[in-house]
Write a protein that holds these residues in place. Structure first.
Motif, mmCIF file in Angstrom:
data_model
loop_
_atom_site.group_PDB
_atom_site.id
_atom_site.type_symbol
_atom_site.label_atom_id
_atom_site.label_comp_id
_atom_site.label_asym_id
_atom_site.label_seq_id
_atom_site.Cartn_x
_atom_site.Cartn_y
_atom_site.Cartn_z
ATOM 1 N N SER A 9 0.842 -1.197 0.000
ATOM 2 C CA SER A 9 0.000 0.000 0.000
ATOM 3 C C SER A 9 0.882 1.253 0.000
ATOM 4 N N ALA A 43 -0.255 4.235 -0.372
ATOM 5 C CA ALA A 43 -0.971 5.277 0.376
ATOM 6 C C ALA A 43 -0.658 5.183 1.868
ATOM 7 N N LEU A 44 -0.641 3.945 2.395
ATOM 8 C CA LEU A 44 -0.329 3.765 3.817
ATOM 9 C C LEU A 44 1.117 4.144 4.091
ATOM 10 N N ASP A 99 2.985 6.369 2.486
ATOM 11 C CA ASP A 99 3.085 7.832 2.483
ATOM 12 C C ASP A 99 2.474 8.435 3.734
ATOM 13 N N SER A 100 1.332 7.890 4.154
ATOM 14 C CA SER A 100 0.662 8.408 5.346
ATOM 15 C C SER A 100 1.516 8.192 6.596
#
Length: 539
Positions: A454, A456-457, A459-460
């Motif tokens: 992931s 997105a995870l 980067d978050s």
């Protein structure tokens, strides 16, 4: 033995002792880079991992005040050699540990040895260097060595782990403490208080229990939060025990510490400046290795090497501070160092996920310079008011106050970072158990993101950690700025004599005084009335 030979021996003994003191700073941080490998090899739970780190801190905090007093009573050289040897034995025990319980026991022994090494290594300096100017230089080297061990820990740990097994991070202590023990035995004369007062056992028990409870409570804050009873119940119990300790010290005829020290403005300001300036160092060493590894993907060795600019900055700062202080006094040097640290931390608070390392190296070097300018001067200022009569107990008190303040500071800074991270990481789409693991630490979040693929995870997680780290660095910057303002207000413009009042003699003390300082073979080198070891001479 000629005076010249004795003088050379004193500096050789100091050099060996400085190397031995490096081990204390090293052991505070070197374990961090080895813990993942240790946890896998010994099948440790998260609770056992926490106790591996915390046990050292708890025992260290508990025993420093009694250690200094025992050195005054029974002989500083004798107990310092015993502590160095115990440190070596405990290091070997940790290196060969095959179970979590054995490793934690070894860490407790390391903490006990370090609790004696820290105050006693400072309290033997009057016997080595009767000249006040040389003694001040020696104290600066001692304090700087311990401080430099903190950033050196990840560097050396990463280097060792890239070639050897995890036990090597403990075995590196052995040659250093062996050299220190030999040099102390050969060149340092024995010294003790000129008053052979009884050991204050109730005071030792109350101080140890109180400091242990307070330290344990604030360690728990990092795991359970500031509203948890796991923090406030032990911290409150510790505060009550320390209040009882203070009351007992006022009543007993042979107190463990000299409460008159707190009537010395120089001592109080020195302790305050040393503690506040340490926050900047603690904050950086808490957050930056995680940033390098979790956010930028550096190895343990690369992470350690990236801390080199701070180490070089500390070296330069120590040299600059000495020159400034000799010309203008302590206040300009301390204020300049704290302002530089505040500016460097504020610059660090602008870090992003993609900040080039060259930028990070610049502000960490500036921070190291600021800490190098302030910490040795502040410690020297506080130690300079101690009489040789209570050099051990006074040094133990100073180190214990710094240790307690540092523990509370780490809890505060860790909470700021954790709050910023947890408030920024996105876990709404994850199952509860996975979300909890991500929120637990950035390292776990990065691992889960890589396993799940992931982006997105990932980067978050990285962005949230940097946000929390910047909040923490900004908090450190504010503390350093407040410390600089306090230095301007509290430190006098012109240096002046500010010695803590010597403890008043008790009716039975005259008959129990010993002969003062003894040579390595036990023979007396100076009578108890000599200025170097009497109450009239400052340390």
């Amino acid at each position: 033995m000629s005076t010249t030979t004795t003088h050379r021996g004193s500096w050789f003994a100091l050099s060996a002792l400085v190397l031995a003191m490096l081990t204390i700073g090293l052991d505070t941080t070197i374990l961090n880079v080895a813990l993942p490998e240790i946890a896998t090899d010994l099948h440790m739970t998260s609770g056992q991992l926490q106790w591996t780190g915390s046990s050292y801190t708890l025992v260290l905090a508990a025993l420093m005040i009694p250690a200094g007093g025992l050195g005054d009573r029974f002989g500083r050289k004798k107990l310092l050699i015993a502590a160095l040897l115990l440190f070596g034995v405990a290091s070997a025990l940790c290196a060969v540990a095959t179970t979590p319980a054995l490793l934690i026991a070894g860490r407790c022994l390391l903490g006990a040895a370090a609790a004696f090494m820290m105050p006693l290594s400072l309290s033997v300096l009057p016997a080595l260097f009767p000249d006040p100017a040389e003694r001040a230089r020696a104290r600066t080297l001692q304090v700087t060595a311990t401080a430099m061990g903190l950033p050196l820990g990840p560097i050396l740990g990463g280097l060792l782990l890239s070639h050897f097994w995890w036990g090597s991070v403990f075995l590196v202590n052995l040659p250093l403490v062996a050299l220190g023990a030999f040099a102390i035995a050969r060149f340092v004369p024995e010294s003790r208080s000129t008053v052979a007062h009884p050991v204050d056992l109730p005071g030792a028990a109350l101080s140890a229990a109180g400091l242990t409870a307070v330290t344990y409570g604030f360690i728990q804050a990092g795991s359970h939060g500031w509203l948890s009873p796991d923090l406030w119940l032990p911290a409150a119990a510790g505060a009550l025990l320390l209040a009882a300790f203070a009351g007992w010290q006022r009543r007993t005829s042979h107190p463990l510490i000299d409460l008159a020290l707190f009537r010395s403005r120089t001592f109080n300001v020195g302790v305050l400046m040393a503690t506040l300036s340490s926050f900047a160092l603690f904050g950086l060493l808490y957050a930056l290795p995680q940033y390098f590894q979790a956010v930028q993907g550096s190895s343990a060795l690369a992470t350690g090497l990236k801390l080199l600019p701070m180490l070089l900055g500390m070296t330069a700062g120590t040299r600059c501070a000495g020159r400034i202080a000799r010309r203008t006094g302590d206040r300009p040097a301390l204020t300049a160092g704290l302002l530089l640290a505040a500016a460097a931390l504020a610059a660090g608070a602008t870090t992003t996920v993609h900040t080039p390392y060259a930028v990070t190296a610049l502000w960490t070097a500036a921070l190291g310079t600021g800490v190098g300018m302030t910490l040795p001067l502040a410690m020297n200022s506080a130690l300079g008011v101690l009489s040789t009569e209570r050099a051990g107990s006074g040094s133990g008190l100073l180190q214990a106050l710094r240790q307690a303040g540092g523990t509370i500071g780490i809890a505060i800074l860790g909470t700021v970072l954790t709050s910023g991270y947890r408030g920024g990481v996105g876990v709404g789409h994850l199952p509860p158990r996975t979300a909890g693991a991500v929120r637990d630490s950035a390292a776990s979040g990065v691992q889960i993101a890589h396993r799940s693929g992931s982006a997105a995870l990932l980067d978050s997680t990285r962005g949230a950690f940097v946000h929390g780290m910047n909040d923490m660095l900004l908090t450190c910057s504010g503390i350093a700025l407040v410390a600089a303002l306090l230095a301007l207000v509290l430190i006098p413009r012109h240096p002046r004599q500010d010695r803590a009042p010597a403890p008043r003699p008790r009716p039975t003390e005259a008959s129990t005084a010993d002969t003062g300082v003894q040579g390595p073979s036990g023979g007396a080198l100076a009578p108890s009335s000599a200025p170097v070891h009497g109450r009239s001479g400052p340390v």
